[in-house]
Design a protein around this motif. Structure first.
Motif, short mmCIF file in Angstrom:
data_model
loop_
_atom_site.label_atom_id
_atom_site.label_comp_id
_atom_site.label_asym_id
_atom_site.label_seq_id
_atom_site.Cartn_x
_atom_site.Cartn_y
_atom_site.Cartn_z
N ASN A 110 0.81 -1.22 0.00
CA ASN A 110 0.00 0.00 0.00
C ASN A 110 0.85 1.27 0.00
N ASP A 111 2.09 1.15 -0.38
CA ASP A 111 2.92 2.35 -0.49
C ASP A 111 2.62 3.06 -1.81
N ILE A 112 2.68 2.31 -2.91
CA ILE A 112 2.43 2.88 -4.24
C ILE A 112 1.52 1.95 -5.03
N TRP A 113 0.44 2.51 -5.55
CA TRP A 113 -0.41 1.79 -6.50
C TRP A 113 -0.21 2.40 -7.89
N SER A 114 -0.25 1.56 -8.89
CA SER A 114 -0.15 2.03 -10.28
C SER A 114 -1.47 1.81 -10.99
N LEU A 115 -1.89 2.83 -11.75
CA LEU A 115 -3.12 2.76 -12.53
C LEU A 115 -2.77 2.93 -14.01
#
Length: 204
Positions: A110-115
């Motif tokens: 949950n540090d970085i999500w990519s979309l």
């Protein structure tokens, strides 16, 4: 025959043209020497080699306006096509991009999500879009939303569904698409305390 009538029978050009049913322009036409064709060809080859992105218009303008040759437009174009210069593949212009920034690596879940969006077609040719949401730390796929249209409101709805069972990320990494740069999406991120990190154009 009209020429013989004028020179041998001493009739007027107009009378001879009317009698043989030809125009005066046709009568007065003088065949152009083919010597100029090689000169035209040499200049066309020279210009297209030096200027890869020049088409016929620029080549003809240079020959007429810069070099001062009074060659006919159709004549030059005929030679241009005979040399197959009209079939050249123009080089693609490469966009100069700045030095790519190093992407920050996630330190925990949950540090970085990519979309990101993907595109495909159905058997009937109808295009549709896929929204992929990935947790970068473990490369875990969190959602895949498919539809014919996925505006910012649908992106937000998909993310809210994920947040029902998962903590929000610190950062969302995405491109500069209109769905991600819209005020609706940016305001949602502010309300959730999520930072949006836009990648550089052209960098997947």
């Amino acid at each position: 025959m009209a020429y013989e009538a004028v020179t041998q029978k001493a009739v007027s050009i107009r009378f001879a043209c009317d009698a043989f049913q030809i125009s005066e322009t046709c009568y007065r036409y003088q065949h152009q020497s083919e010597d100029g064709n090689s000169l035209i060809a040499d200049w066309l080859i020279k210009l297209t080699n030096e200027h890869k992105d020049w088409g016929f218009g620029l080549c003809f303008a240079y020959i007429r306006n810069v070099k001062g040759f009074q060659f006919n437009h159709k004549r030059v174009y005929r030679i241009y096509c005979e040399l197959a210069l009209n079939l050249r593949i123009k080089p693609k212009r490469r966009i100069k991009r700045p030095v790519p920034e190093v992407l920050k690596e996630p330190e925990h879940t949950n540090d970085i999500w990519s979309l990101d969006f993907m595109y495909d077609q159905m058997s009937d040719g109808q295009s549709y879009r896929l929204l992929n949401v990935i947790d970068d730390y473990k490369r875990e796929g969190l959602a895949m939303e498919a539809d014919l249209s996925l505006p910012a409101s649908r992106v937000i709805r998909t993310l809210n569904q994920i947040l029902e069972y998962r903590l929000p990320p610190n950062t969302i990494r995405c491109d500069n698409g209109p769905e991600f740069t819209s005020h609706e999406f940016q305001n949602w991120a502010v309300q959730k305390g999520i930072r949006i990190e836009y990648i550089q154009p052209g960098k997947p």
